[in-house]
Design an enzyme around this catalytic site. Structure first.
Site: not given
Length: 331
Positions: A217, A219, A198, A273
């Site tokens: 959030h 991962d 990404k 993070h």
């Protein structure tokens, strides 16, 4: 449906942030400033394995995050990866739109703008390009950019280096839990473990103190390997504070994700993070998410869950975990 791209907004005549990008007061960078100068763990791969096991285990237990140096990636390859990614985002808008994805129709690979709204109806200051780079059966070359011409070759070469380093890191993390070195990779699908690229593009923002590039959030991957450009922006949560991560040239930033937290029964932390943005300069980062195949069953390793330390997480397929995470359902 035509999507409004953040890049098009940013390079227009925008003087003020559109209301949908203005975060609630408690989330704004101006009201939740990160600590500067705090040293995040930096680990050199040049050390003996027994030292690496201890250092990585400590970093993943205390932070869920570390910077890796002396990893063997040619610096020229990292530079090329960044060049071809930037060149894609420098294409005319109509060229980029040829690769547009459609998450609402289940088409995630391609060029996108994260317009999925949270409960506050707020969106992030971000455009992106997303596609699989491993295993070969998951790759859809039709969605890879044709321009620049070197994009395919560079990304294929990069995927080999990521696999090499990921194998080693998973081995060291397994040993840090007192397990056989191959344990974690095996649980994550072995050679079928998936790598997703990404490219995050955060254009200059007129009021960066009010916006976020990516909201806080963790991962859902097992591990995320990130290469940023030299514009700072990544912040990790530690001891009730945001900590700004300094740019270290040619380092790889390793995030522990949800799957490793589950497998380790919470010993290794999935790092919370966020990303902040810059008024003058665009920030870019290249994230590779290392994920198990959809049908893989992930849960705490039985050896790490017992009467004294019961299982903290339920066991389910990665596909079910992902569905619940996307839809903000309890796991």
């Amino acid at each position: 449906m035509e999507v409004e791209r953040v890049q098009a907004l940013a390079y227009g005549v925008l003087k003020e942030l559109p209301v949908q990008f203005v975060r609630p007061a408690n989330e704004r960078p101006e009201n939740s400033k990160a600590l500067e100068g705090v040293k995040v763990p930096v680990i050199s791969m040049s050390q003996p394995d027994d030292v690496l096991v201890k250092e990585m285990s400590k970093a993943c237990t205390e932070w869920g995050f570390f910077l890796l140096t002396d990893h063997g990636f040619p610096s020229s390859l990292i530079h090329q990866l960044q060049v071809v990614g930037e060149e894609f985002f420098n294409l005319p808008q109509e060229e980029r739109e040829k690769y547009a994805n459609d998450p609402s129709a289940g088409k995630f690979d391609g060029y996108g703008t994260k317009m999925t709204k949270n409960h506050d109806e707020k969106v992030e200051w971000l455009d992106y390009f997303f596609h699989h780079i491993w295993p070969p059966a998951k790759i859809n070359y039709a969605i890879w950019p044709q321009s620049p011409p070197a994009y395919k070759e560079v990304n294929e070469e990069y995927s080999k280096e990521v696999l090499r380093v990921t194998d080693k890191v998973l081995e060291l993390l397994s040993e840090g839990l007192g397990l056989e070195g191959k344990t974690m990779k095996s649980i994550l699908g072995g050679d079928e473990m998936e790598l997703e690229m990404k490219i995050n593009m955060y254009p200059p923002c007129p009021q960066p103190e009010l916006a976020l590039g990516v909201e806080p959030h963790t991962d859902m991957s097992a591990i995320t390997i990130l290469v940023p450009n030299d514009v700072p922006g990544l912040q990790v949560w530690k001891d009730d504070h945001w900590v700004a991560v300094d740019y270290v040239p040619n380092s790889l930033l390793f995030h522990i994700g949800d799957q490793i937290e589950v497998i380790s029964n919470g010993k290794y932390k999935s790092v919370l993070h966020r990303s902040v943005v810059n008024k003058e300069r665009k920030r870019m980062s290249w994230a590779v998410f290392c994920c198990p195949p959809t049908e893989s069953v992930i849960g705490p390793i039985p050896l790490l869950a017992n009467d004294e330390n019961p299982a903290k997480f339920s066991t389910k397929t990665y596909g079910e975990f992902r569905y619940r995470k996307f839809n903000k359902l309890p796991q």
